[in-house]
Scaffold this motif. Structure first.
Motif, PDB file in Angstrom:
ATOM      1  N   LYS A  83     -15.504   1.511  -0.335  1.00  0.00           N
ATOM      2  CA  LYS A  83     -15.381   0.062  -0.119  1.00  0.00           C
ATOM      3  C   LYS A  83     -13.961  -0.271   0.307  1.00  0.00           C
ATOM      4  CE  LYS A  83     -18.567  -1.885  -3.518  1.00  0.00           C
ATOM      5  NZ  LYS A  83     -18.509  -2.463  -4.884  1.00  0.00           N
ATOM      6  N   ARG A  84     -13.865  -1.347   1.051  1.00  0.00           N
ATOM      7  CA  ARG A  84     -12.520  -1.806   1.411  1.00  0.00           C
ATOM      8  C   ARG A  84     -11.889  -2.497   0.201  1.00  0.00           C
ATOM      9  NH1 ARG A  84      -9.929  -2.406   6.156  1.00  0.00           N
ATOM     10  NH2 ARG A  84      -8.274  -3.947   6.220  1.00  0.00           N
ATOM     11  N   PRO A  85     -10.629  -2.163  -0.143  1.00  0.00           N
ATOM     12  CA  PRO A  85      -9.998  -2.847  -1.275  1.00  0.00           C
ATOM     13  C   PRO A  85      -9.954  -4.360  -1.043  1.00  0.00           C
ATOM     14  CG  PRO A  85      -8.671  -0.985  -0.588  1.00  0.00           C
ATOM     15  CD  PRO A  85      -9.743  -1.155   0.451  1.00  0.00           C
ATOM     16  N   TYR A  87      -7.681  -6.557  -1.752  1.00  0.00           N
ATOM     17  CA  TYR A  87      -6.406  -7.004  -1.159  1.00  0.00           C
ATOM     18  C   TYR A  87      -5.784  -5.844  -0.413  1.00  0.00           C
ATOM     19  CZ  TYR A  87      -7.209 -10.521  -4.692  1.00  0.00           C
ATOM     20  OH  TYR A  87      -7.776 -11.486  -5.463  1.00  0.00           O
ATOM     21  N   LEU A  88      -5.849  -5.926   0.882  1.00  0.00           N
ATOM     22  CA  LEU A  88      -5.266  -4.868   1.701  1.00  0.00           C
ATOM     23  C   LEU A  88      -4.437  -5.536   2.792  1.00  0.00           C
ATOM     24  CD1 LEU A  88      -5.477  -1.765   1.683  1.00  0.00           C
ATOM     25  CD2 LEU A  88      -7.291  -1.944   3.353  1.00  0.00           C
ATOM     26  N   PRO A  89      -3.128  -5.250   2.836  1.00  0.00           N
ATOM     27  CA  PRO A  89      -2.300  -5.943   3.828  1.00  0.00           C
ATOM     28  C   PRO A  89      -2.645  -5.502   5.247  1.00  0.00           C
ATOM     29  CG  PRO A  89      -1.043  -4.209   2.736  1.00  0.00           C
ATOM     30  CD  PRO A  89      -2.367  -4.279   2.047  1.00  0.00           C
ATOM     31  N   HIS A  91      -1.499  -3.983   8.250  1.00  0.00           N
ATOM     32  CA  HIS A  91      -0.345  -3.115   8.469  1.00  0.00           C
ATOM     33  C   HIS A  91      -0.756  -1.951   9.379  1.00  0.00           C
ATOM     34  CE1 HIS A  91       3.068  -0.537   7.493  1.00  0.00           C
ATOM     35  NE2 HIS A  91       3.656  -1.626   7.091  1.00  0.00           N
ATOM     36  N   PRO A  92       0.171  -1.469  10.218  1.00  0.00           N
ATOM     37  CA  PRO A  92      -0.201  -0.370  11.124  1.00  0.00           C
ATOM     38  C   PRO A  92      -0.726   0.888  10.428  1.00  0.00           C
ATOM     39  CG  PRO A  92       1.938  -1.276  11.728  1.00  0.00           C
ATOM     40  CD  PRO A  92       1.518  -1.978  10.480  1.00  0.00           C
ATOM     41  N   VAL A  93      -0.316   1.141   9.176  1.00  0.00           N
ATOM     42  CA  VAL A  93      -0.800   2.349   8.499  1.00  0.00           C
ATOM     43  C   VAL A  93      -2.138   2.119   7.791  1.00  0.00           C
ATOM     44  CG1 VAL A  93       1.499   3.333   8.170  1.00  0.00           C
ATOM     45  CG2 VAL A  93       0.502   1.941   6.357  1.00  0.00           C
ATOM     46  N   VAL A  94      -2.585   0.849   7.793  1.00  0.00           N
ATOM     47  CA  VAL A  94      -3.861   0.525   7.150  1.00  0.00           C
ATOM     48  C   VAL A  94      -4.968   0.569   8.204  1.00  0.00           C
ATOM     49  CG1 VAL A  94      -5.180  -1.299   6.023  1.00  0.00           C
ATOM     50  CG2 VAL A  94      -2.829  -0.863   5.327  1.00  0.00           C
ATOM     51  N   LEU A  95      -6.026   1.327   7.893  1.00  0.00           N
ATOM     52  CA  LEU A  95      -7.126   1.513   8.846  1.00  0.00           C
ATOM     53  C   LEU A  95      -8.155   0.392   8.717  1.00  0.00           C
ATOM     54  CD1 LEU A  95      -7.643   5.312   8.122  1.00  0.00           C
ATOM     55  CD2 LEU A  95      -6.542   4.349  10.148  1.00  0.00           C
ATOM     56  N   PRO A  96      -8.805   0.028   9.837  1.00  0.00           N
ATOM     57  CA  PRO A  96      -9.829  -1.018   9.758  1.00  0.00           C
ATOM     58  C   PRO A  96     -11.061  -0.573   8.963  1.00  0.00           C
ATOM     59  CG  PRO A  96      -9.698  -0.106  11.985  1.00  0.00           C
ATOM     60  CD  PRO A  96      -8.586   0.503  11.213  1.00  0.00           C
ATOM     61  N   GLU A  97     -11.360   0.702   9.000  1.00  0.00           N
ATOM     62  CA  GLU A  97     -12.504   1.226   8.243  1.00  0.00           C
ATOM     63  C   GLU A  97     -12.103   2.498   7.512  1.00  0.00           C
ATOM     64  OE1 GLU A  97     -16.330   1.681  10.317  1.00  0.00           O
ATOM     65  OE2 GLU A  97     -15.633   0.001  11.560  1.00  0.00           O
ATOM     66  N   ALA A  98     -12.867   2.815   6.467  1.00  0.00           N
ATOM     67  CA  ALA A  98     -12.552   4.008   5.678  1.00  0.00           C
ATOM     68  C   ALA A  98     -12.698   5.268   6.541  1.00  0.00           C
ATOM     69  CB  ALA A  98     -13.459   4.099   4.465  1.00  0.00           C
ATOM     70  N   ARG A  99     -11.814   6.196   6.288  1.00  0.00           N
ATOM     71  CA  ARG A  99     -11.911   7.485   6.977  1.00  0.00           C
ATOM     72  C   ARG A  99     -13.170   8.204   6.512  1.00  0.00           C
ATOM     73  NH1 ARG A  99      -8.149  10.493   4.817  1.00  0.00           N
ATOM     74  NH2 ARG A  99      -6.696   8.946   4.023  1.00  0.00           N
TER      75      ARG A  99
ATOM     76  N   ILE B  84       1.405  -1.396  -0.411  1.00  0.00           N
ATOM     77  CA  ILE B  84       0.059  -1.385   0.164  1.00  0.00           C
ATOM     78  C   ILE B  84      -0.935  -1.908  -0.867  1.00  0.00           C
ATOM     79  CG2 ILE B  84      -1.737   0.044   1.242  1.00  0.00           C
ATOM     80  CD1 ILE B  84       0.710   0.202   2.931  1.00  0.00           C
ATOM     81  N   ARG B  95     -10.429   4.106  -2.536  1.00  0.00           N
ATOM     82  CA  ARG B  95     -10.575   2.967  -1.622  1.00  0.00           C
ATOM     83  C   ARG B  95      -9.315   2.771  -0.802  1.00  0.00           C
ATOM     84  NH1 ARG B  95     -12.948  -1.371  -5.725  1.00  0.00           N
ATOM     85  NH2 ARG B  95     -14.361   0.162  -6.605  1.00  0.00           N
ATOM     86  N   SER B  98      -8.553   6.079   1.425  1.00  0.00           N
ATOM     87  CA  SER B  98      -9.408   6.281   2.601  1.00  0.00           C
ATOM     88  C   SER B  98      -9.152   5.230   3.680  1.00  0.00           C
ATOM     89  CB  SER B  98     -10.885   6.265   2.193  1.00  0.00           C
ATOM     90  OG  SER B  98     -11.224   4.996   1.681  1.00  0.00           O
ATOM     91  N   HIS B  99      -8.449   4.161   3.312  1.00  0.00           N
ATOM     92  CA  HIS B  99      -8.122   3.143   4.310  1.00  0.00           C
ATOM     93  C   HIS B  99      -6.688   3.269   4.811  1.00  0.00           C
ATOM     94  CE1 HIS B  99     -11.844   1.214   2.894  1.00  0.00           C
ATOM     95  NE2 HIS B  99     -11.848   0.633   4.078  1.00  0.00           N
ATOM     96  N   ILE B 101      -3.739   5.714   6.891  1.00  0.00           N
ATOM     97  CA  ILE B 101      -3.483   6.843   7.787  1.00  0.00           C
ATOM     98  C   ILE B 101      -3.037   8.038   6.954  1.00  0.00           C
ATOM     99  CG2 ILE B 101      -1.814   7.653   9.521  1.00  0.00           C
ATOM    100  CD1 ILE B 101      -1.873   5.080  10.869  1.00  0.00           C
TER     101      ILE B 101
END
Lengths: 118, 236
Positions: A83-85, A87-89, A91-99, B84, B95, B98-99, B101
């Protein structure tokens, strides 16, 4: 300092464990001895209460929540973990979807391949 | 009450028609602020969800990236470092993880930090100031895997050194990557030896891997010396 660090092998740490385990058994005795009061019944109940209090405290300290790597990896593929957390900022290091966890398997083989080279 | 004033001041500069100060506006402002505050509070109080696997400690992921060229001061380091998120359970960890990089896919001079909640990934933090870190330099291509093994060992309490662990860092650099684990008491040799041995075991490192222990006081000194030199030469 470097030399002395090297000289302490892990084995020297082991005897400390049984010593710590003994502490809860010793302390209530000291308390009971210190409180030499006329009422015997009261004295013993207090002693037992204190014993369990101290015993539980030590138990809590000792009972660390430990997980092995394999156990943690096993939980990575459950739906809750993807699941997506909340609260997720942004940010360039944050992915739109889970790997994809399948990626991890791929990495294991890749890395093992690399390891042989070393 | 200061906040109210500030909010009104901002309105003044933006919109003259609201100057007449209808009380509705300031009332409107308030719930929004409260909402914001609540979000901050929520962020701080992470708890494991129902049925989730709790961790011994809560942790926070941080990311930092050095702006190229400019020699960083302590202040700008603190400004460059971004939170983060925090988590309290194994599921919550995955969670976030996996989100994000993987460190091996990061570019430039950047770091991921995973520290116990409440400890800033800075030498100056109270939990760190008497501490130090084990450093392992890795050739390119190994960082993602080693980082994962390192943080899983930390979250799973595999180091068995009580409260000593503060956090872990992976640093992506030009020709190599560095992983490190920070502990509270640099002078506690039994602890640092145990951390070293656990690192060897969990990272499955080749026997010739060089591991270096560095106290934060030494790091601060080296940093000050280096920047002293930079300033002296740039003053030419």
């Amino acid at each position: 300092m470097e030399a002395s660090t090297r000289r302490i092998p892990l084995k020297h740490l082991k005897p400390a464990r049984p010593l710590r385990r003994c502490v809860p058994f010793v302390e209530p005795q000291i308390n009971a001895a210190a409180g030499e009061q006329p009422l015997m019944e009261q004295e013993t109940t207090v002693g037992i209460d204190q014993f369990f209090k101290i015993f539980n405290l030590h138990k809590q300290k000792k009972d660390r929540i430990c997980y092995t790597r394999d156990f943690l990896i096993g939980l990575a593929s459950c739906p809750e973990a993807k699941k997506r957390p909340e609260y997720l900022p942004d940010h360039p290091v944050v992915l739109p979807e889970a790997r994809d966890p399948g990626q991890q398997e791929l990495r294991v083989t890749l890395w093992n391949g690399v390891k042989e080279d070393i | 009450m200061n906040n109210k004033f500030d909010a009104l001041k901002d309105d003044d500069s933006g919109d003259h028609e609201q100057d007449q100060g209808s009380p509705k506006d300031s009332e409107k402002e308030k719930p929004e602020e409260e909402e914001k505050e609540q979000i901050i509070i929520k962020k701080k109080m992470v708890v494991p969800g129902p049925g989730e696997h709790p961790l011994q400690y809560n942790y926070t992921f941080w990311y930092s990236r050095r702006t190229p060229g400019r020699p960083a001061s302590t202040q700008s380091y603190e400004q460059n470092i971004k939170q983060i998120g925090s988590f309290a359970s194994v599921e919550q960890f995955w969670r976030f993880y996996s989100h994000m990089i993987r460190p091996g896919d990061l570019t430039g001079h950047s770091d991921f930090h995973l520290f116990k909640e409440g400890i800033k990934p800075m030498w100056e933090d109270d939990a760190n100031k008497m501490g130090g870190k084990w450093i392992i330099r890795l050739r390119k291509g190994l960082a993602s895997r080693c980082w994962e093994n390192l943080i899983l060992a930390m979250l799973g309490e595999q180091f068995m050194v009580g409260e000593e662990i503060c956090g872990a860092v992976v640093s992506v650099r030009f020709q190599e990557d560095i992983i490190s684990i920070w502990n509270k008491t640099a002078s506690d040799q039994a602890t640092t030896a145990r951390i070293r041995d656990t690192l060897r075991r969990v990272l499955n490192l080749p026997p010739n891997t060089i591991m270096e222990y560095k106290t934060h006081t030494d790091s601060i000194k080296a940093w000050e010396d280096f920047h002293g030199l930079v300033n002296a030469s740039s003053g030419r």
